[in-house]
Design an enzyme around this catalytic site. Structure first.
Site, mmCIF file in Angstrom:
data_model
loop_
_atom_site.group_PDB
_atom_site.id
_atom_site.type_symbol
_atom_site.label_atom_id
_atom_site.label_comp_id
_atom_site.label_asym_id
_atom_site.label_seq_id
_atom_site.Cartn_x
_atom_site.Cartn_y
_atom_site.Cartn_z
ATOM 1 C CB THR A 45 -2.743 3.516 -10.602
ATOM 2 O OG1 THR A 45 -3.009 4.205 -11.823
ATOM 3 C CG2 THR A 45 -2.151 4.481 -9.588
ATOM 4 C CB CYS A 46 -4.633 -1.041 -12.824
ATOM 5 S SG CYS A 46 -5.909 -0.909 -11.602
ATOM 6 C CG ASP A 47 -6.947 5.612 -13.759
ATOM 7 O OD1 ASP A 47 -6.871 6.101 -14.898
ATOM 8 O OD2 ASP A 47 -7.871 5.852 -12.966
ATOM 9 C CG ASN B 9 -4.975 1.386 -8.130
ATOM 10 O OD1 ASN B 9 -4.648 1.378 -9.304
ATOM 11 N ND2 ASN B 9 -5.891 0.575 -7.672
#
Lengths: 373, 373
Positions: A317-319, A357
Site C-alpha cells: 500500500t501507499c501507507d 488500498n
C-alpha cells in the site's frame, strides 16, 4: 501435498499452512498438559480446514461472537462443547448462542451478569480475573478482568440471578514468555475459590486461558515448562479438584504457517534498502503494527544468495504504516519477482487482514507434511 | 434524507456519511486553492457514493492499485485523469492501468523505472521526494521518497528509458498540522526543477500530495493558511509554471462521517470505567491503534446526561488492542443499548476494517444535510 486453494488465488500472497504441523503442535500441547481440555482460540486463525483438523484431533473451541459459533456449527461442533470466553458479548449473540446450546459464558461485570441472566437464564458463568504480569508481547492494558474481591462478588451475584457459578479464568497476555505468570494467576484464582467455598459455592472449571508463545526468531520456554508451572500451582493452591481448561491459539497455529509473498519493488532510500512485498501490515501482518518490533517473523527468500544485505520489509500500500520488519538480512541481489517467505505466520495474519488500498487478504493453501520434523 | 443502506445492516455499527458535508469540504479545498487540480486519495474512503459525488463535483483521483482503478472506472472516471501515485506498484497493475489509459505513474527507485518502462513504455513519471518534516500524526518513517539528487537522477533515468519526465511530488505525512511543511518541501522540489532545466528537462506537474488535516478534538489551521504557504513557496521558488495538484483524503471525508455504535457492555475494572461498543479498532478504528492516542475522535452518546463520567471506549472483540479512546467523558449512567457517536470518522475507518473475531465492518448510510452548517 496441496489439498485445496480456498481463496481462489493462483498467485501470491498466500498463507501456506501445514495441517500436519498443526497436528504436531496440538499433540505437544496435549502431551504437555494431558489433564487439560484444549479449547482453541479460533480468532487466531478461523480457517475452516484448521477448525476441522483440530476437531478431528479432539480439540474444542472458545469463541467471541455468534459468527464464530456459526463457523463451528458448520463443521459439526456441538455447541455445548464451546466456551463463550469473550467477557463482554453482544446481547443478541448471547441469545443466539444459548438457543444453539452454548451454556458457558465468561463475565467480568454486573452488566454482563444481567445480560446473561436475561438472554440465557440458568446459564453457567465463569469470571475473568485480571492479571498483573508483564512479559507478554501483546499486553492486555486492563481491558478485561477484575480483582479477586470483585470476582467472588460476581460469582455470588451469578447465583443470586439464578445463574450457575461455574468457573474462573484469566489471560496472562499473548505470547507470554514467562511461565511463572500462570502460577501467580492460578494462586489468585485459588484464593477466590477458597473464599467462595465458605459461602457454599464450589466451581467446576479453572480455565487458565491462552498466551502460550510461538517461536519467532528467538527461543521460548518449552511447553512442558509451562505445564510444570501450571501443575505445581494447582497442586499447591487450588482447594479442590476442578476441570482444567487451556485456550491456546498462537501456540497451535503460528508455526504451521508460512506467508508466501512476491517482491514487487526494491529501492534504496536515505541509505536504507527496502523490499516491497505484495503483503504488508494491512493485508496480513497487522501484528507488526500492533506490537511494533516485538514479533519478528523469520524471513528468507527464493534467491537464497550467499551475499546478504539488510532490508526493510514493507507492504504494497501507499501507507507508510504498512511495514512488517526492519533490517532483515536477505539476498543482496533480491529483485522484483523473487519470493519472500515469512515464517511463523499462521496466527493473527489472515484473521486481521483488511482490503485497504484495494489489496485483498492473502489466500490460503493447505498442505500436509507428514513425516517432516 | 437517507439515500441508501449499502451494507445491508439494519443495526449498528454503521458510518453515517453526509454527502453534503463532503461537498462543503471539497468546495473549501477548491476555494482555498483554486489553481490546483484535486485528486482525491481514494484509499481514505473508497465507498462508491463518495467517489461518485466527488466526480460530480469535478474532482479527479489518485490510486494505489488496479482494484482502486476498477472502482473508478465503474463510475465512469476516465483512466487518463487518474494518477497512479503509489511509488511502488504491483507489476501487473502497471500493465492493467496503462492498458486502461492511465499514463502517469509515481516512482522513487530505479527498479520502478524499469518496471514502468517495460509495462507502460512511453508513460509519464513523477518522482517522489522525501520530506523531513515533523508534526504529522502519522509519520512516513522513510517508506517512500528520495533526496533531491536521486530525484533528479531518476527523472534523467526516465528520459533515458524512453519515459516522459513529467513531474515531482512529495507527501508531508497525514494529518499535518504545520502548514510550513509544504513550503519546505516545495522549495526542495523547485531546486530539483531548476537543476533539471539545465539538462533540458522541464516538468509539467508539481503534486504537493495530501496530509491536510481534519479537525478532531482540537483546532487545526485553516485550509487558506495551507494554501497561502503553498502559493508563497511556489511564487518564490518554482522556476517556471507547472500544473499544481493536491491529493487530499482525510480533509475531504473525515468530518462528514459519524460512526454510530451501540454500547454492548459497561464495566468497572481496577477503578476505571469501560464502555464496550460494537465497533473497535479492528472493525473500524484501526487508526486508533496505528497512532495510539494521536487521533481523538470527538464522542457523545444518546443518553446525553448532564452527569458525566470518564470511560475507556473499547471494541467488541476479546482482543485487548481493540480500544478506540481512553478517558472520554460520557453520560455517567451510560448503559447497554445506548448509542455512542464517534465523530470525524469518515476517513480511514471502514477502509481499514477487518472481520476479526467474526465482527463485520460497519455498514454505510449516506445522508444529505443540505443547508446544515
Amino acid at each position: 501435498m496441496t489439498m485445496s486453494v480456498p481463496a481462489g488465488e493462483l498467485g501470491t500472497p498466500y498463507l501456506r499452512f501445514d495441517l500436519d504441523g498443526l497436528d504436531r503442535a496440538y499433540r505437544a500441547m496435549r502431551d504437555a498438559l494431558p489433564e487439560a481440555r484444549v479449547h482453541y482460540a479460533m480468532k487466531c486463525n478461523p480457517a475452516r480446514p484448521i477448525l476441522a483438523r483440530l476437531r478431528e484431533l479432539g480439540a474444542s473451541f472458545e469463541i467471541a461472537s455468534a459468527a464464530e459459533l456459526g463457523e463451528l456449527r458448520a463443521i459439526g461442533v456441538p455447541a455445548a462443547e464451546v466456551l463463550f470466553s469473550n467477557p463482554v458479548k453482544v446481547p443478541a449473540h448471547v441469545r443466539q448462542a444459548w438457543t444453539a446450546g452454548v451454556y458457558r459464558f465468561a463475565v467480568d461485570s454486573d452488566a454482563e451478569l444481567d445480560k446473561i441472566a436475561s438472554a440465557a437464564p440458568g446459564a453457567a458463568v465463569y469470571v475473568r480475573l485480571a492479571t498483573t504480569a508483564g512479559g507478554s508481547a501483546v499486553p492486555s492494558e486492563g481491558k478485561f478482568g477484575v480483582g479477586p474481591g470483585a470476582a467472588a462478588r460476581l460469582l455470588r451475584g451469578a447465583r443470586a440471578r439464578g445463574l450457575r457459578a461455574y468457573g474462573i479464568t484469566f489471560h496472562v497476555g499473548s505470547q507470554m514468555t514467562d511461565p511463572g505468570a500462570w502460577a501467580d494467576a492460578i494462586e489468585r484464582c485459588a484464593a477466590v475459590m477458597t473464599g467462595l467455598r465458605r459461602t457454599g459455592i464450589r466451581l467446576a472449571m479453572l480455565d487458565v486461558g491462552g498466551g502460550f508463545p510461538a517461536r519467532y526468531d528467538s527461543d521460548v520456554p518449552d511447553l512442558r515448562t509451562y505445564a510444570k508451572h501450571i501443575r505445581t500451582a494447582i497442586d499447591r493452591h487450588v482447594p479442590y479438584p476442578v476441570e482444567l481448561v487451556v485456550e491456546p491459539g498462537r501456540a497451535l497455529v503460528a508455526q504451521a504457517g508460512v506467508m508466501v509473498a512476491t517482491v514487487i519493488g526494491v529501492a534504496r532510500r536515505g541509505g536504507a534498502r527496502w523490499a516491497h512485498l505484495d503483503v504488508g501490515a494491512f493485508n496480513g501482518f497487522m501484528e507488526a503494527l500492533e506490537t511494533r518490533t516485538a514479533l519478528r517473523y523469520p524471513v528468507c527468500d527464493s534467491r537464497d544468495s550467499p551475499r546478504r544485505d539488510s532490508f526493510h520489509l514493507t507492504g504494497p500500500t501507499c501507507d507508510s504504516q504498512d511495514t512488517v520488519r526492519y533490517s532483515v538480512p536477505l539476498s543482496a541481489d533480491l529483485a522484483v519477482g523473487d519470493r519472500v517467505y515469512l515464517q511463523v505466520a499462521g496466527a493473527y495474519t489472515t484473521a486481521y487482514a483488511s482490503r485497504f488500498n484495494g489489496f485483498d487478504p492473502p489466500g490460503l493453501r493447505f498442505v500436509c507434511s507428514a513425516g517432516a520434523p
